[in-house]
Structures are given as C-alpha cells and as structure tokens.
Design a protein around this motif. Sequence first.
Motif, PDB file in Angstrom:
ATOM      1  N   ALA A  55       2.351   1.848  -3.414  1.00  0.00           N
ATOM      2  CA  ALA A  55       1.356   2.389  -4.351  1.00  0.00           C
ATOM      3  C   ALA A  55       1.125   3.880  -4.088  1.00  0.00           C
ATOM      4  O   ALA A  55       1.035   4.679  -5.036  1.00  0.00           O
ATOM      5  N   LEU A  56       1.044   4.279  -2.819  1.00  0.00           N
ATOM      6  CA  LEU A  56       0.850   5.687  -2.477  1.00  0.00           C
ATOM      7  C   LEU A  56       2.039   6.542  -2.917  1.00  0.00           C
ATOM      8  O   LEU A  56       1.873   7.623  -3.485  1.00  0.00           O
ATOM      9  N   CYS A  82      -2.691  12.311  -2.211  1.00  0.00           N
ATOM     10  CA  CYS A  82      -1.598  11.404  -1.901  1.00  0.00           C
ATOM     11  C   CYS A  82      -0.604  12.254  -1.131  1.00  0.00           C
ATOM     12  O   CYS A  82       0.188  12.983  -1.732  1.00  0.00           O
ATOM     13  N   ASP A 122      -7.282   4.023  -6.997  1.00  0.00           N
ATOM     14  CA  ASP A 122      -7.811   3.380  -5.789  1.00  0.00           C
ATOM     15  C   ASP A 122      -7.016   3.727  -4.536  1.00  0.00           C
ATOM     16  O   ASP A 122      -7.466   3.457  -3.421  1.00  0.00           O
ATOM     17  N   TYR A 123      -5.824   4.301  -4.694  1.00  0.00           N
ATOM     18  CA  TYR A 123      -4.965   4.577  -3.542  1.00  0.00           C
ATOM     19  C   TYR A 123      -4.798   6.079  -3.342  1.00  0.00           C
ATOM     20  O   TYR A 123      -4.291   6.788  -4.215  1.00  0.00           O
ATOM     21  N   HIS A 124      -5.212   6.558  -2.177  1.00  0.00           N
ATOM     22  CA  HIS A 124      -5.003   7.947  -1.764  1.00  0.00           C
ATOM     23  C   HIS A 124      -4.985   7.975  -0.238  1.00  0.00           C
ATOM     24  O   HIS A 124      -5.497   7.078   0.414  1.00  0.00           O
ATOM     25  N   THR A 125      -4.363   9.008   0.319  1.00  0.00           N
ATOM     26  CA  THR A 125      -4.225   9.074   1.771  1.00  0.00           C
ATOM     27  C   THR A 125      -5.413   9.720   2.450  1.00  0.00           C
ATOM     28  O   THR A 125      -5.739   9.379   3.579  1.00  0.00           O
ATOM     29  N   VAL A 163       0.842  -1.204   0.000  1.00  0.00           N
ATOM     30  CA  VAL A 163       0.000   0.000   0.000  1.00  0.00           C
ATOM     31  C   VAL A 163       0.874   1.249   0.000  1.00  0.00           C
ATOM     32  O   VAL A 163       0.638   2.186  -0.771  1.00  0.00           O
TER      33      VAL A 163
END
Length: 122
Positions: free
Chosen positions: A52-53, A101, A84-87, A49
């Motif tokens: 990806a970020l 991100c 699909d990946y963000h903080t 994860v």
Amino acid sequence: MKENTNQRLCEECERPLFGRTDKKFCSDACRNSYNNRVNADATNFVRNVNNALRKNRRILVDFKNGVGTKIHRDRLLRAGFDFDYHTNTRETKAGEMYYYCYDLGYQVLTDGEVLLVSKPDD
C-alpha cells in the motif's frame, strides 16, 4: 532391545534429531518451513502494508509535476491512493500537517485540493 523414549524430534517433520543437544530441526529446509508457517500472518500483514505504501508513492510520482503541484483528492482516490497509509508526518510551526510516503508527501488543502511535495532536506 529397549526403545529410547527420550529421542528428540524435529519440530517440523518429527524425524529423529542427531548432533547438538539444543538442535530443533533436522535440516535448513525444515527450519525455514517451520519459521515461514509460524510467521505467515505477520509476514502477510507487513507485505500488505508495504504494498500500500509503495502504491501510494508511485501514484504521487505519477501526479507530481514539479514544485507546488496541486491536485484534487478525488483524482488520487480514483488512481487507487489510500490516505490511511503514510510513513511519517511533519507539522510546521504554522500548524500545517504534511503526510509522507517515504520521500514524497502531500498536504490536504481546503476544497478537496491536495498539495504534492517532496520531503525537505534535513
């Protein structure tokens, strides 16, 4: 001589333990090895994860040319960006959704356009 059947053993290598009664491992190496083995699945998931970020953020850095940069989402996808990946997310009072991100983010616009932004100072 009678064998001690209550001998405590290291949880990793099963060698006899000496010393404190609550001791679980014979050495730091065994303790580290045991914990690495037990936590391997969770560690790999978190690592993937985070990778990806970081990749998403690097892509945003590469494409952001200043305030209000617009780019087509297909260019981000071709660069390997994963939506699909963000903080975190932020919704404005007007109902616009921004995805971040870390300190860089984007807003999905109409017609496949994406507005690249920096996180506002709070």
